[in-house]
Motif scaffolding. Structure first.
Motif, PDB file in Angstrom:
ATOM      1  N   LEU A  80     -48.477  16.147  27.746  1.00 30.84           N
ATOM      2  CA  LEU A  80     -49.225  17.398  27.780  1.00 30.84           C
ATOM      3  C   LEU A  80     -48.645  18.318  26.722  1.00 30.84           C
ATOM      4  O   LEU A  80     -47.512  18.793  26.864  1.00 30.84           O
ATOM      5  CB  LEU A  80     -49.145  18.063  29.159  1.00 30.84           C
ATOM      6  CG  LEU A  80     -49.966  19.343  29.309  1.00 30.84           C
ATOM      7  CD1 LEU A  80     -51.458  19.016  29.279  1.00 30.84           C
ATOM      8  CD2 LEU A  80     -49.612  20.066  30.610  1.00 30.84           C
ATOM      9  N   GLN A  81     -49.410  18.537  25.665  1.00 28.63           N
ATOM     10  CA  GLN A  81     -49.010  19.461  24.615  1.00 28.63           C
ATOM     11  C   GLN A  81     -49.524  20.846  24.985  1.00 28.63           C
ATOM     12  O   GLN A  81     -50.732  21.038  25.150  1.00 28.63           O
ATOM     13  CB  GLN A  81     -49.578  19.033  23.267  1.00 28.63           C
ATOM     14  CG  GLN A  81     -49.246  19.972  22.121  1.00 28.63           C
ATOM     15  CD  GLN A  81     -47.768  20.005  21.807  1.00 28.63           C
ATOM     16  OE1 GLN A  81     -47.109  18.971  21.792  1.00 28.63           O
ATOM     17  NE2 GLN A  81     -47.239  21.197  21.553  1.00 28.63           N
ATOM     18  N   MET A  82     -48.605  21.787  25.124  1.00 29.88           N
ATOM     19  CA  MET A  82     -48.973  23.133  25.538  1.00 29.88           C
ATOM     20  C   MET A  82     -48.664  24.104  24.407  1.00 29.88           C
ATOM     21  O   MET A  82     -47.496  24.237  24.005  1.00 29.88           O
ATOM     22  CB  MET A  82     -48.206  23.529  26.805  1.00 29.88           C
ATOM     23  CG  MET A  82     -48.431  22.576  27.971  1.00 29.88           C
ATOM     24  SD  MET A  82     -47.665  23.138  29.503  1.00 29.88           S
ATOM     25  CE  MET A  82     -45.934  23.017  29.063  1.00 29.88           C
ATOM     26  N   ASN A  83     -49.682  24.749  23.906  1.00 28.78           N
ATOM     27  CA  ASN A  83     -49.550  25.716  22.830  1.00 28.78           C
ATOM     28  C   ASN A  83     -49.955  27.104  23.317  1.00 28.78           C
ATOM     29  O   ASN A  83     -50.607  27.247  24.349  1.00 28.78           O
ATOM     30  CB  ASN A  83     -50.411  25.304  21.636  1.00 28.78           C
ATOM     31  CG  ASN A  83     -50.036  23.948  21.072  1.00 28.78           C
ATOM     32  OD1 ASN A  83     -48.864  23.578  21.032  1.00 28.78           O
ATOM     33  ND2 ASN A  83     -51.030  23.198  20.624  1.00 28.78           N
ATOM     34  N   SER A  84     -49.580  28.103  22.542  1.00 27.53           N
ATOM     35  CA  SER A  84     -49.939  29.497  22.870  1.00 27.53           C
ATOM     36  C   SER A  84     -49.604  29.823  24.322  1.00 27.53           C
ATOM     37  O   SER A  84     -50.428  30.382  25.056  1.00 27.53           O
ATOM     38  CB  SER A  84     -51.429  29.731  22.596  1.00 27.53           C
ATOM     39  OG  SER A  84     -51.763  29.437  21.258  1.00 27.53           O
ATOM     40  N   LEU A  85     -48.424  29.483  24.724  1.00 32.85           N
ATOM     41  CA  LEU A  85     -48.026  29.658  26.122  1.00 32.85           C
ATOM     42  C   LEU A  85     -47.952  31.135  26.496  1.00 32.85           C
ATOM     43  O   LEU A  85     -47.574  31.985  25.683  1.00 32.85           O
ATOM     44  CB  LEU A  85     -46.698  28.968  26.390  1.00 32.85           C
ATOM     45  CG  LEU A  85     -46.808  27.442  26.528  1.00 32.85           C
ATOM     46  CD1 LEU A  85     -45.466  26.778  26.335  1.00 32.85           C
ATOM     47  CD2 LEU A  85     -47.392  27.088  27.885  1.00 32.85           C
ATOM     48  N   LYS A  86     -48.315  31.400  27.739  1.00 30.99           N
ATOM     49  CA  LYS A  86     -48.333  32.752  28.278  1.00 30.99           C
ATOM     50  C   LYS A  86     -47.387  32.836  29.474  1.00 30.99           C
ATOM     51  O   LYS A  86     -47.109  31.818  30.116  1.00 30.99           O
ATOM     52  CB  LYS A  86     -49.745  33.105  28.733  1.00 30.99           C
ATOM     53  CG  LYS A  86     -50.814  32.940  27.680  1.00 30.99           C
ATOM     54  CD  LYS A  86     -52.201  33.175  28.273  1.00 30.99           C
ATOM     55  CE  LYS A  86     -53.297  32.959  27.247  1.00 30.99           C
ATOM     56  NZ  LYS A  86     -54.649  33.176  27.820  1.00 30.99           N
ATOM     57  N   PRO A  87     -46.931  34.031  29.806  1.00 33.35           N
ATOM     58  CA  PRO A  87     -46.063  34.158  30.989  1.00 33.35           C
ATOM     59  C   PRO A  87     -46.708  33.589  32.253  1.00 33.35           C
ATOM     60  O   PRO A  87     -46.007  33.039  33.114  1.00 33.35           O
ATOM     61  CB  PRO A  87     -45.847  35.672  31.095  1.00 33.35           C
ATOM     62  CG  PRO A  87     -45.952  36.148  29.684  1.00 33.35           C
ATOM     63  CD  PRO A  87     -47.019  35.296  29.060  1.00 33.35           C
ATOM     64  N   GLU A  88     -48.021  33.700  32.360  1.00 37.99           N
ATOM     65  CA  GLU A  88     -48.703  33.184  33.554  1.00 37.99           C
ATOM     66  C   GLU A  88     -48.741  31.653  33.603  1.00 37.99           C
ATOM     67  O   GLU A  88     -49.181  31.075  34.598  1.00 37.99           O
ATOM     68  CB  GLU A  88     -50.131  33.743  33.656  1.00 37.99           C
ATOM     69  CG  GLU A  88     -50.952  33.615  32.390  1.00 37.99           C
ATOM     70  CD  GLU A  88     -50.933  34.887  31.561  1.00 37.99           C
ATOM     71  OE1 GLU A  88     -49.841  35.480  31.399  1.00 37.99           O
ATOM     72  OE2 GLU A  88     -52.012  35.283  31.062  1.00 37.99           O
ATOM     73  N   ASP A  89     -48.281  30.990  32.548  1.00 39.88           N
ATOM     74  CA  ASP A  89     -48.153  29.534  32.577  1.00 39.88           C
ATOM     75  C   ASP A  89     -46.846  29.103  33.238  1.00 39.88           C
ATOM     76  O   ASP A  89     -46.620  27.907  33.440  1.00 39.88           O
ATOM     77  CB  ASP A  89     -48.208  28.967  31.153  1.00 39.88           C
ATOM     78  CG  ASP A  89     -49.548  29.157  30.493  1.00 39.88           C
ATOM     79  OD1 ASP A  89     -49.580  29.513  29.302  1.00 39.88           O
ATOM     80  OD2 ASP A  89     -50.578  28.942  31.166  1.00 39.88           O
ATOM     81  N   THR A  90     -45.987  30.057  33.550  1.00 38.61           N
ATOM     82  CA  THR A  90     -44.728  29.738  34.210  1.00 38.61           C
ATOM     83  C   THR A  90     -44.991  29.083  35.552  1.00 38.61           C
ATOM     84  O   THR A  90     -45.707  29.626  36.399  1.00 38.61           O
ATOM     85  CB  THR A  90     -43.899  31.014  34.409  1.00 38.61           C
ATOM     86  OG1 THR A  90     -43.532  31.542  33.121  1.00 38.61           O
ATOM     87  CG2 THR A  90     -42.640  30.721  35.212  1.00 38.61           C
TER      88      THR A  90
END
Length: 124
Positions: A80-90
């Motif tokens: 799973l490549q995760m880009n443009s991560l946001k705090p709500e992805d925690t």
């Protein structure tokens, strides 16, 4: 018993990227789909993305355009490549496998296995 080994979690700043990997071993039968779920503090577990053995993918709305799931059927791995991560992805991210196996009478039994989870923290 199928075993899943996850890797790639950690701390990243908002806007950053992480790549999660999951490898399945001790498989008896076939894998039909592999995916990633996540559980944030105080919330239920939710689907992030899934890929079937045929290559069909499905993403949560929150993941579309930012995350990309890929799999290798020969190696029984999913990334799973995760880009443009946001705090709500925690959240704690869990690898998930759906598969099928057959007994001596050729009766099909479906199975589901979860990984132990890997923590992703998005914070400055």
């Amino acid at each position: 018993q199928v075993q899943l080994v996850e890797s790639g979690g950690g701390l990243v700043q908002p806007g950053g990227s992480l790549r999660l990997s999951c490898a399945a071993s001790r498989i008896i039968g076939v894998i039909n789909a592999m995916g990633w779920y996540r559980q944030a503090p105080g919330k239920g577990r939710e689907l992030v993305a899934v890929i079937t053995s045929g290559g069909t993918t499905n993403y949560a709305d929150s993941a579309k355009g930012r995350f990309s799931i890929s799999g290798d059927n020969a190696k029984n791995t999913v990334n799973l490549q995760m880009n443009s991560l946001k705090p709500e992805d925690t959240a704690v991210y869990y690898c998930n496998v759906h598969g099928s196996r057959w007994d001596g009478a050729l009766r099909r039994e479906n199975f589901e296995v979860w990984g132990q989870g890997t923590l992703v923290t998005v914070s400055s």
